[in-house]
Design a protein around this motif. Structure first.
Motif, PDB file in Angstrom:
ATOM      1  N   VAL A  23     -82.911  60.238 -16.571  1.00  0.00           N
ATOM      2  CA  VAL A  23     -83.140  61.013 -15.343  1.00  0.00           C
ATOM      3  C   VAL A  23     -83.828  60.076 -14.339  1.00  0.00           C
ATOM      4  O   VAL A  23     -84.706  59.295 -14.718  1.00  0.00           O
ATOM      5  CB  VAL A  23     -84.031  62.247 -15.642  1.00  0.00           C
ATOM      6  N   GLY A  24     -83.405  60.165 -13.073  1.00  0.00           N
ATOM      7  CA  GLY A  24     -83.909  59.253 -12.037  1.00  0.00           C
ATOM      8  C   GLY A  24     -85.420  59.099 -12.022  1.00  0.00           C
ATOM      9  O   GLY A  24     -85.942  57.989 -11.996  1.00  0.00           O
ATOM     10  N   PHE A  25     -86.134  60.241 -12.070  1.00  0.00           N
ATOM     11  CA  PHE A  25     -87.599  60.192 -11.996  1.00  0.00           C
ATOM     12  C   PHE A  25     -88.184  59.360 -13.151  1.00  0.00           C
ATOM     13  O   PHE A  25     -89.085  58.547 -12.961  1.00  0.00           O
ATOM     14  CB  PHE A  25     -88.169  61.619 -12.033  1.00  0.00           C
ATOM     15  N   VAL A  26     -87.608  59.568 -14.359  1.00  0.00           N
ATOM     16  CA  VAL A  26     -88.108  58.864 -15.545  1.00  0.00           C
ATOM     17  C   VAL A  26     -87.773  57.371 -15.441  1.00  0.00           C
ATOM     18  O   VAL A  26     -88.604  56.502 -15.735  1.00  0.00           O
ATOM     19  CB  VAL A  26     -87.509  59.489 -16.836  1.00  0.00           C
ATOM     20  N   LYS A  27     -86.552  57.074 -14.981  1.00  0.00           N
ATOM     21  CA  LYS A  27     -86.147  55.668 -14.836  1.00  0.00           C
ATOM     22  C   LYS A  27     -87.053  54.945 -13.827  1.00  0.00           C
ATOM     23  O   LYS A  27     -87.480  53.825 -14.057  1.00  0.00           O
ATOM     24  CB  LYS A  27     -84.686  55.578 -14.387  1.00  0.00           C
ATOM     25  N   LYS A 202     -85.210  69.239 -16.260  1.00  0.00           N
ATOM     26  CA  LYS A 202     -85.201  70.013 -15.000  1.00  0.00           C
ATOM     27  C   LYS A 202     -86.492  69.788 -14.217  1.00  0.00           C
ATOM     28  O   LYS A 202     -86.471  69.671 -12.994  1.00  0.00           O
ATOM     29  CB  LYS A 202     -85.008  71.498 -15.285  1.00  0.00           C
ATOM     30  N   MET A 203     -87.612  69.721 -14.944  1.00  0.00           N
ATOM     31  CA  MET A 203     -88.894  69.463 -14.253  1.00  0.00           C
ATOM     32  C   MET A 203     -88.878  68.082 -13.603  1.00  0.00           C
ATOM     33  O   MET A 203     -89.345  67.909 -12.481  1.00  0.00           O
ATOM     34  CB  MET A 203     -90.066  69.535 -15.244  1.00  0.00           C
ATOM     35  N   PHE A 204     -88.322  67.093 -14.327  1.00  0.00           N
ATOM     36  CA  PHE A 204     -88.272  65.732 -13.764  1.00  0.00           C
ATOM     37  C   PHE A 204     -87.354  65.701 -12.545  1.00  0.00           C
ATOM     38  O   PHE A 204     -87.619  65.013 -11.572  1.00  0.00           O
ATOM     39  CB  PHE A 204     -87.767  64.717 -14.795  1.00  0.00           C
ATOM     40  N   MET A 205     -86.241  66.448 -12.634  1.00  0.00           N
ATOM     41  CA  MET A 205     -85.272  66.425 -11.523  1.00  0.00           C
ATOM     42  C   MET A 205     -85.873  67.004 -10.251  1.00  0.00           C
ATOM     43  O   MET A 205     -85.597  66.517  -9.160  1.00  0.00           O
ATOM     44  CB  MET A 205     -84.003  67.171 -11.908  1.00  0.00           C
ATOM     45  N   GLU A 206     -86.684  68.039 -10.410  1.00  0.00           N
ATOM     46  CA  GLU A 206     -87.368  68.601  -9.232  1.00  0.00           C
ATOM     47  C   GLU A 206     -88.236  67.529  -8.570  1.00  0.00           C
ATOM     48  O   GLU A 206     -88.274  67.414  -7.354  1.00  0.00           O
ATOM     49  CB  GLU A 206     -88.317  69.731  -9.659  1.00  0.00           C
TER      50      GLU A 206
END
Ligand code: HEM
Length: 223
Positions: A23-27, A202-206
């Motif tokens: 997920v983008g945020f994690v990356k 979903k939380m990370f995507m937000e």
């Protein structure tokens, strides 16, 4: 007889784990792009999620299965409160609220607790074993990226009552294997763990949306 639940969970969530890592945020996080406002939102969402997991695990601490996987030394509520104090100040309770994804996640935890409490195993596994696995790496990244001193904002990653995280994880996995669950229940637990990975994503995507907005603003300000 071993239920082999630890291996079932590891194998059964492998794909979801890879997806979560991508997920983008994690990356961005792993690459050292951690924006303070998005990070503190993550901390506040995690606060509501852990409050729910810990409250429901506590409610079921006498449950024949859940009692065997009840480890109060894992609880994160207090450490998240310390971090929220650090990021939002003394009035943090008035400042924080769960996002839409965090609200749905909390509702799911409460729903399984009321209807199929054995599925709380999956909820605990997904968060705590993840925290014990990647925590120290994530702590270092967050510390460097946000220029934090050792003193504040990183209590979430510190398991003060666990001296050897590797040994604790091995013990947790043996406890999973010894749980008296049949094949069908084990399958439902793996399904719930996959759902928990999805709710984390979903939380990370937000937050990804917030991060993009913040980077856009920084670029705009530098023009
Ligand atoms: C295990 C890294 C994200 C949940 C692991 C392990 C590593 C790792 C290296 C293996 C540890 C071992 O075999 O002992 C990472 C990295 C991530 C990440 C670099 C990206 C930041 C996540 C997320 C979750 C998660 C988002 C769920 C919310 C887990 C779980 C395990 C695990 C449950 C235990 C697997 C098992 O032994 O059954 N992680 N992880 N991880 N991670 Fe992650």
């Amino acid at each position: 007889m071993s239920s082999n639940l630890a291996t079932k969970l590891r194998e059964g969530t492998k794909k979801a784990h890879t997806m979560a890592e991508n997920v983008g945020f994690v990356k961005c996080f792993l690459k050292g792009t951690v924006e303070k406002n998005s990070y503190r939102k993550l901390v506040s969402n995690l606060y509501f999620v852990y409050c729910a997991i810990e409250e429901e695990m506590e409610n079921h601490r006498q449950h024949p299965i859940l009692s065997k996987i009840y480890f109060p030394e894992l609880t994160r509520k207090k450490s998240l409160e310390q971090d929220l104090f650090y990021y939002y100040g003394a009035n943090w309770r008035e400042e924080v609220a769960p996002s839409a994804a965090a609200t749905a996640y909390v509702e799911r935890i409460k729903e399984v607790s009321a209807t199929q409490p054995e599925l709380l195993i999956a909820q605990s596994y997904t968060r705590y074993l993840g925290d014990l696995s990647g925590g120290q790496i994530l702590k270092k990244i967050a510390q460097t990226a946000m220029n934090l001193s050792e003193a504040g904002g990183l209590a979430f990653y510190e398991f003060k009552d666990i001296t050897d995280e590797k040994a604790f994880k091995a013990n947790y996995r043996s406890a999973l294997d010894e749980l008296p669950v049949d094949e069908a229940t084990a399958d439902r637990i793996v399904d719930e763990a996959n759902a928990a990975f999805g709710m984390n994503m979903k939380m990370f995507m937000e937050l990804e949306g917030n991060l993009i907005k913040a980077i856009g603003q920084m670029l705009f300000n530098s023009l």
